[in-house]
Write an enzyme that holds these catalytic residues in place. Structure first.
Site, mmCIF file in Angstrom:
data_model
loop_
_atom_site.group_PDB
_atom_site.id
_atom_site.type_symbol
_atom_site.label_atom_id
_atom_site.label_comp_id
_atom_site.label_asym_id
_atom_site.label_seq_id
_atom_site.Cartn_x
_atom_site.Cartn_y
_atom_site.Cartn_z
ATOM 1 N N SER A 90 -10.858 -0.486 0.537
ATOM 2 C CA SER A 90 -9.528 -1.099 0.533
ATOM 3 C C SER A 90 -9.405 -2.289 -0.411
ATOM 4 O O SER A 90 -8.321 -2.567 -0.908
ATOM 5 C CB SER A 90 -9.151 -1.526 1.950
ATOM 6 O OG SER A 90 -10.153 -2.340 2.508
ATOM 7 N N ASP A 145 -13.184 7.010 7.076
ATOM 8 C CA ASP A 145 -11.912 6.294 7.182
ATOM 9 C C ASP A 145 -11.254 6.462 5.815
ATOM 10 O O ASP A 145 -11.700 5.886 4.825
ATOM 11 C CB ASP A 145 -12.184 4.820 7.506
ATOM 12 C CG ASP A 145 -10.916 3.958 7.471
ATOM 13 O OD1 ASP A 145 -9.920 4.377 6.842
ATOM 14 O OD2 ASP A 145 -10.942 2.862 8.050
ATOM 15 N N ASN A 201 0.836 -1.213 0.000
ATOM 16 C CA ASN A 201 0.000 0.000 0.000
ATOM 17 C C ASN A 201 0.867 1.259 0.000
ATOM 18 O O ASN A 201 0.392 2.338 0.357
ATOM 19 C CB ASN A 201 -0.910 0.011 1.224
ATOM 20 C CG ASN A 201 -1.801 -1.216 1.272
ATOM 21 O OD1 ASN A 201 -2.360 -1.617 0.256
ATOM 22 N ND2 ASN A 201 -1.912 -1.825 2.436
ATOM 23 N N HIS A 258 -13.955 -1.544 6.469
ATOM 24 C CA HIS A 258 -12.830 -2.313 7.000
ATOM 25 C C HIS A 258 -13.230 -3.137 8.232
ATOM 26 O O HIS A 258 -14.098 -2.751 9.003
ATOM 27 C CB HIS A 258 -11.732 -1.318 7.392
ATOM 28 C CG HIS A 258 -10.423 -1.948 7.727
ATOM 29 N ND1 HIS A 258 -9.991 -2.119 9.019
ATOM 30 C CD2 HIS A 258 -9.446 -2.439 6.927
ATOM 31 C CE1 HIS A 258 -8.787 -2.679 9.003
ATOM 32 N NE2 HIS A 258 -8.436 -2.876 7.748
ATOM 33 N N LYS A 290 0.176 3.706 4.852
ATOM 34 C CA LYS A 290 -0.082 3.422 3.439
ATOM 35 C C LYS A 290 0.657 4.446 2.578
ATOM 36 O O LYS A 290 1.864 4.394 2.507
ATOM 37 C CB LYS A 290 -1.579 3.323 3.225
ATOM 38 C CG LYS A 290 -2.025 1.961 3.785
ATOM 39 C CD LYS A 290 -3.421 1.810 4.226
ATOM 40 C CE LYS A 290 -3.587 0.418 4.848
ATOM 41 N NZ LYS A 290 -4.783 0.275 5.652
ATOM 42 N N GLU A 339 -15.952 4.729 3.983
ATOM 43 C CA GLU A 339 -14.547 4.902 3.619
ATOM 44 C C GLU A 339 -14.393 5.881 2.466
ATOM 45 O O GLU A 339 -15.305 6.051 1.661
ATOM 46 C CB GLU A 339 -13.928 3.541 3.262
ATOM 47 C CG GLU A 339 -13.984 2.603 4.451
ATOM 48 C CD GLU A 339 -13.147 1.346 4.304
ATOM 49 O OE1 GLU A 339 -12.477 1.173 3.263
ATOM 50 O OE2 GLU A 339 -13.177 0.547 5.254
ATOM 51 N N HIS A 389 -6.947 4.825 2.508
ATOM 52 C CA HIS A 389 -6.385 4.651 1.157
ATOM 53 C C HIS A 389 -6.515 5.881 0.256
ATOM 54 O O HIS A 389 -6.015 5.867 -0.858
ATOM 55 C CB HIS A 389 -7.034 3.444 0.468
ATOM 56 C CG HIS A 389 -6.759 2.168 1.179
ATOM 57 N ND1 HIS A 389 -5.620 1.436 0.992
ATOM 58 C CD2 HIS A 389 -7.474 1.506 2.119
ATOM 59 C CE1 HIS A 389 -5.639 0.375 1.778
ATOM 60 N NE2 HIS A 389 -6.759 0.393 2.471
HETATM 61 C C1 LIG Z 1 -5.327 -0.502 6.701
HETATM 62 C C2 LIG Z 1 -6.658 0.013 7.106
HETATM 63 C C3 LIG Z 1 -6.953 0.298 8.440
HETATM 64 C C4 LIG Z 1 -6.013 -0.060 9.549
HETATM 65 O O1 LIG Z 1 -4.914 0.781 9.581
HETATM 66 P P1 LIG Z 1 -3.565 0.265 10.209
HETATM 67 O O2 LIG Z 1 -2.811 1.496 10.539
HETATM 68 O O3 LIG Z 1 -2.901 -0.573 9.183
HETATM 69 O O4 LIG Z 1 -3.934 -0.522 11.440
HETATM 70 C C5 LIG Z 1 -8.166 0.866 8.724
HETATM 71 N N1 LIG Z 1 -9.068 1.121 7.757
HETATM 72 C C6 LIG Z 1 -8.819 0.830 6.475
HETATM 73 C C7 LIG Z 1 -9.850 1.136 5.445
HETATM 74 C C8 LIG Z 1 -7.620 0.251 6.113
HETATM 75 O O5 LIG Z 1 -7.389 -0.083 4.850
#
Ligand SMILES: *Cc1c(COP(=O)(O)O)cnc(C)c1O
Length: 398
Positions: free
Chosen positions: A184, A209, A55, A141, A244, A180, A212
């Site tokens: 993801s 969230d 990522n 997620h 990421k 989101e 990405h």
């Molecule tokens: C990767 C991810 C997370 C978690 O983040 P980390 O810092 O890797 O624990 C949360 N939400 C989404 C959509 C993700 O892709």
């Protein structure tokens, strides 16, 4: 000789049965240790592969300036924060990173977490009581889904990006909508202007969230909201991660000063966890400075995305509706996805197969991720590999 240790053949936890079931369903997961730095190439068992699974969308995980900031931070602050943030783990470096993010994204205040998984769980856990409702996109997620189903609040899940379905479920002033920026496993975006409108109309809170989208989308890499022209003021809670596109590790939650003050007092994952090292905060600050000026990297990445999509479609593969560096290639059955991933690996291409329960049953896929660290020639090698695989009949939809 090592003893067989206590095994799962007795006791309350049927570990071996669970593992055997997963293996039967082609769903057993195992880890592969990599060697060497994170970058467009990946070394496993001393063999180099082109990496289409990370990522690290902007190619910053191996960046020299970020590495130097991390090393200088260790010299200045030591390796570890030494305590949780409310004890002595909160440093000037953490404070400056919070201020940097707030200014970058137009937020009043920001709080740092060790990872996105705990940030999501902390926010939902601190806010939602049994009198509340939580509305989630079905493809959110695992950290959001799992916490939502464990909390005493009522959870409603709406069909992916289906705003009519969400509108039917909403009740005025009852809780939180969470979705989101960029999904993801599918790479498509949430409809944020519409989400903001529904949240405002129904007097509910809204959380994004943007794990990405941050760094990849929008002016200065400010993320999905900026890319879609949605004001940060219309989204009550923003969450993003540093592991990421930012190339480091960790996460933040931002919003109003009052929200952050509340979380400092009530978010258990924040209060009872050792803070991220100050050196890590300095590395993330350096990364954000680079990300804001990374228009050339983003343009190169978009060029690679277009080149990949055109080539894969010409080969007859089914791609998701994604304009982001996450390019799912839908296969269907887990076994076929694994076989395709294996074929590509033989050709020196590392592309992970994503299977249930990470994605819905029958939608096993290759999750291809592109990075600004890739070159055109790397994309062409990936397309060559996919061309070979489709000529061998590895293709589900051809
Ligand atoms: C990767 C991810 C997370 C978690 O983040 P980390 O810092 O890797 O624990 C949360 N939400 C989404 C959509 C993700 O892709």
């Amino acid at each position: 000789m090592k003893s067989a240790h206590v095994t799962a053949h007795y006791g309350p936890f049927p570990l071996s049965e669970a593992l055997a079931t997963r293996a039967q369903q082609d769903l057993l997961r195992r880890r592969v240790p990599t060697e060497g730095p994170t970058g467009p190439r990946l070394w496993v068992d001393r063999r180099a592969y082109l990496n289409f699974s990370a990522n690290d969308y902007l190619g910053l995980a191996g960046d020299e300036a970020i590495k130097a900031a991390l090393v200088a931070g260790v010299e200045q602050y030591g390796a570890g924060a030494g305590a949780s943030p409310l004890v002595t783990g909160y440093s000037r470096a953490h404070q400056r990173l919070e201020e940097t993010i707030a200014e970058w994204l137009g937020l009043e205040a920001v709080l740092l977490f060790n990872c996105g998984f705990s940030a999501n769980q902390a926010v939902l856990g601190a806010l939602l009581g049994k009198e509340h409702l939580l509305w989630q996109d079905r493809l959110n997620h695992a950290s959001l889904q799992e916490m939502g189903s464990r909390l005493p609040c009522k959870m409603r899940r709406f069909a992916h990006n289906d705003m009519a379905a969400l509108a039917r479920q909403l009740e005025p002033g009852r809780g939180l909508i969470v979705s989101e920026g960029v999904f993801s496993m599918d790479g498509d975006q949430g409809p944020w202007p519409e989400l903001a409108r529904l949240a405002a109309q129904s007097h509910n809170w809204l959380m994004i969230d943007d794990a990405h989208g941050l760094g990849v989308l929008g002016p200065e890499g400010r993320g999905t909201l900026a890319a879609q022209g949605v004001s940060p003021d219309s989204v009550h809670i923003q969450m993003g991660t540093f592991g990421k596109a930012l190339g480091v590790a960790g996460a933040f939650v931002g919003g109003s000063r009052e929200l952050v003050d509340y979380l400092v007092n009530f978010a258990r994952h924040y209060v009872y966890s050792t803070h991220m090292p100050a050196a890590q905060a300095l590395a993330v600050s350096e990364s954000i400075a680079l990300v804001r000026g990374a228009d050339e990297r983003r343009a190169h990445l978009n060029h690679l995305i277009a080149r990949f999509r055109q080539g894969a479609e010409q080969l007859g593969w089914t791609l998701g509706a994604s304009q982001t560096p996450i390019q799912p290639l839908l296969v269907g059955e887990s076994r076929a996805a694994l076989a395709l991933s294996e074929r590509l690996r033989e050709a020196g291409l590392w592309v992970g197969a994503i299977r249930p329960p990470t994605v819905p049953a029958g939608t096993a896929r290759l999750r291809i991720t592109l990075s600004a660290a890739h070159q055109e020639a790397h994309i062409d090698r990936l397309l060559d590999g996919l061309g070979l695989a489709s000529n061998e009949g590895g293709q589900a939809h051809g």
